[in-house]
Each structure stands twice: as structure tokens, then as C-alpha cells.
Design an enzyme around this catalytic site. Structure first.
Site, PDB file in Angstrom:
ATOM      1  N   HIS A  94       8.240  42.302  29.660  1.00  0.00           N
ATOM      2  CA  HIS A  94       7.898  41.080  30.407  1.00  0.00           C
ATOM      3  C   HIS A  94       9.010  40.624  31.344  1.00  0.00           C
ATOM      4  O   HIS A  94      10.176  40.884  31.098  1.00  0.00           O
ATOM      5  CB  HIS A  94       7.666  39.897  29.443  1.00  0.00           C
ATOM      6  N   HIS A  96      10.859  37.353  32.080  1.00  0.00           N
ATOM      7  CA  HIS A  96      11.077  36.063  31.429  1.00  0.00           C
ATOM      8  C   HIS A  96      11.658  35.063  32.426  1.00  0.00           C
ATOM      9  O   HIS A  96      12.132  35.425  33.496  1.00  0.00           O
ATOM     10  CB  HIS A  96      11.974  36.235  30.195  1.00  0.00           C
ATOM     11  N   HIS A 112       8.109  33.613  28.653  1.00  0.00           N
ATOM     12  CA  HIS A 112       7.518  34.415  29.731  1.00  0.00           C
ATOM     13  C   HIS A 112       7.456  33.591  31.023  1.00  0.00           C
ATOM     14  O   HIS A 112       7.084  32.426  30.993  1.00  0.00           O
ATOM     15  CB  HIS A 112       6.097  34.858  29.358  1.00  0.00           C
ATOM     16  N   HIS A 120      -0.924  33.713  27.737  1.00  0.00           N
ATOM     17  CA  HIS A 120      -0.409  35.080  27.632  1.00  0.00           C
ATOM     18  C   HIS A 120      -1.550  36.093  27.651  1.00  0.00           C
ATOM     19  O   HIS A 120      -2.598  35.864  27.061  1.00  0.00           O
ATOM     20  CB  HIS A 120       0.420  35.265  26.360  1.00  0.00           C
ATOM     21  N   HIS A 129       0.312  34.694  32.321  1.00  0.00           N
ATOM     22  CA  HIS A 129       1.702  34.569  32.779  1.00  0.00           C
ATOM     23  C   HIS A 129       1.970  35.589  33.894  1.00  0.00           C
ATOM     24  O   HIS A 129       1.560  36.761  33.762  1.00  0.00           O
ATOM     25  CB  HIS A 129       2.673  34.866  31.635  1.00  0.00           C
ATOM     26  N   ASP A 132       3.716  38.795  32.518  1.00  0.00           N
ATOM     27  CA  ASP A 132       3.076  39.678  31.532  1.00  0.00           C
ATOM     28  C   ASP A 132       2.856  41.061  32.131  1.00  0.00           C
ATOM     29  O   ASP A 132       1.911  41.275  32.901  1.00  0.00           O
ATOM     30  CB  ASP A 132       1.721  39.095  31.077  1.00  0.00           C
ATOM     31  N   HIS A 169      10.789  44.413  24.206  1.00  0.00           N
ATOM     32  CA  HIS A 169      10.661  43.950  22.822  1.00  0.00           C
ATOM     33  C   HIS A 169      10.640  45.090  21.813  1.00  0.00           C
ATOM     34  O   HIS A 169      10.325  46.233  22.140  1.00  0.00           O
ATOM     35  CB  HIS A 169       9.391  43.104  22.676  1.00  0.00           C
ATOM     36  N   ARG A 186      13.831  40.828  20.693  1.00  0.00           N
ATOM     37  CA  ARG A 186      14.177  41.334  22.028  1.00  0.00           C
ATOM     38  C   ARG A 186      15.253  42.408  21.879  1.00  0.00           C
ATOM     39  O   ARG A 186      16.323  42.123  21.349  1.00  0.00           O
ATOM     40  CB  ARG A 186      14.667  40.154  22.887  1.00  0.00           C
TER      41      ARG A 186
HETATM   42 CU    CU Z   1       8.996  39.190  26.503  1.00  0.00          CU
HETATM   43 ZN    ZN Z   2       3.103  36.119  28.428  1.00  0.00          ZN
END
Ligand code: CU
Ligand code: ZN
Length: 196
Positions: A94, A96, A112, A120, A129, A132, A169, A186
Site C-alpha cells: 500500500h 500510506h 492507508h 479499504h 483508498h 490500496d 506487510h 509492516r
Molecule cells: Cu499497508
Molecule cells: Zn486501504
């Protein structure tokens, strides 16, 4: 000068003083507006063509890699990621909110990145998002390489990803669980910087 005349002249000076400072205020506001306008035009002149992210491992992780974002002729963004030292399988990927990887667990990068839709979901769904990007899929050697093109991301305007963070992740993003996809810890973090 009698007392009344003195008071009148005092009042007149006070009025003059107030109107002067008021017009000065107006002048300053105008100058400020002009300044804003100039800096706005200036920022529009900066045309980013590509952006680079170096992914560094978070504490206890050895995951690293890089992501290159390149603007296509049609304005869409090509994403090219190479990530190493992953566990085989899928890993949430993602953009962020913050370009800040200073905390050992990568949580300083915030949640995010989103603008219009605080929901999400998947890369393909635009009512989610902005950040995403789905999953990376690591092979049995722990290497994930992927290239895709998206019109979700941008290098300018409110959906600009420049200066924001990229997180990989530990687990798979199921693209359903709110607000993170349930992708867990993470394992790598990087900042999206201008490359060209
Ligand atoms: Cu993430
Ligand atoms: Zn998201």
C-alpha cells in the site's frame, strides 16, 4: 484651544489612524493573495515523470526492495516493484499517508493514503483508498516482482503520492477487512521521492 475643540481633533486623528491601518491591512491581504497565486502557478510547473522508493526493513525484518512509479503518456502510472526476503506467498502492498519510516515498526507512516473514499478495498475498485495496491506475490525464494498500470495514483493534485510512504506487510491483504485488509505487521517501509 478649548476642551471641545481638542476632543474633536483627537477623535479625527483617531479615525484617520484607524482608516490608515485598515487600508494597510487590505494591502497586505492582497499581497498575500498574490503570493499564494504565484506559488500555486509555480508548483504546477513541476512535472514529475518518475518516482523512486527504496524499501528498508522494519525492526526484526530483512525485507527490502524498490518501487519505481513512472508516468505514462496517457497520464496513468506504471508501478514496478521488486521486493526481496519475503516469506513465500501474498503480502499487502500500500501507499500510506506519511513519508515517515522513523518508527521501528513502520507505523509512523500512518494509515492507508486516501482522499475521497475512506473504504479499504482492491486496486481495481476506485471507490477505495487511493493507496490500496493489493498484494505482492513472493515466490519460493521470497522474491516478488510485479509491474502494473493504474489510474488510481497521481504525481500531482490531491491524489499525489509524492512524499508519502510505501509499506509491505507480513500477511495477505484480503481487500475486505476494514480499514487495513488485515495484512498484519509492516515488514518494509519506504518514502516516495522524486526521481525525474
Ligand atoms: Cu499497508
Ligand atoms: Zn486501504
Amino acid at each position: 484651544m478649548n476642551k471641545l475643540k481638542f476632543l474633536i481633533s483627537l477623535a479625527t486623528s483617531a479615525l484617520l489612524f484607524i482608516s490608515c491601518t485598515e487600508s494597510e491591512h487590505k494591502h497586505n491581504d492582497l499581497a498575500h493573495e498574490n503570493k499564494k497565486e504565484t506559488s500555486h502557478i509555480h508548483s504546477d510547473e513541476v512535472k514529475v515523470e518518475s518516482a523512486l522508493v527504496v524499501l528498508y526493513p522494519t525492526e526484526g525484518s530483512e525485507t527490502n526492495g524498490q518501487v519505481i512509479f513512472t508516468k505514462m503518456d496517457d497520464g496513468r502510472i506504471k508501478v514496478n516493484a521488486e521486493v526481496y526476503n519475503l516469506t513465500p506467498g501474498k503480502h499487502g502492498f500500500h501507499v500510506h499517508e506519511f513519508g515517515d519510516c522513523s518508527s521501528p515498526d513502520g507505523k509512523s507512516a500512518g494509515g492507508h493514503f486516501f482522499t475521497d473514499h475512506d473504504n479499504h478495498g482492491s486496486l481495481e475498485d476506485h471507490k477505495t483508498h487511493v493507496g490500496d495496491l493489493g498484494n505482492l506475490d513472493a515466490n519460493s525464494d521470497g522474491i516478488a516482482k510485479t509491474t502494473f498500470i493504474t489510474d488510481k495514483l497521481s504525481f500531482s493534485g490531491k491524489n499525489s503520492i509524492i512524499g508519502r510512504g510505501v509499506i509491505v506487510h507480513e500477511g495477505e491483504d484480503d481487500t475486505k477487512t476494514q480499514p487495513t485488509g488485515g495484512a498484519g505487521a509492516r515488514v518494509a517501509c519506504g518514502v516516495i521521492g522524486i526521481s525525474k
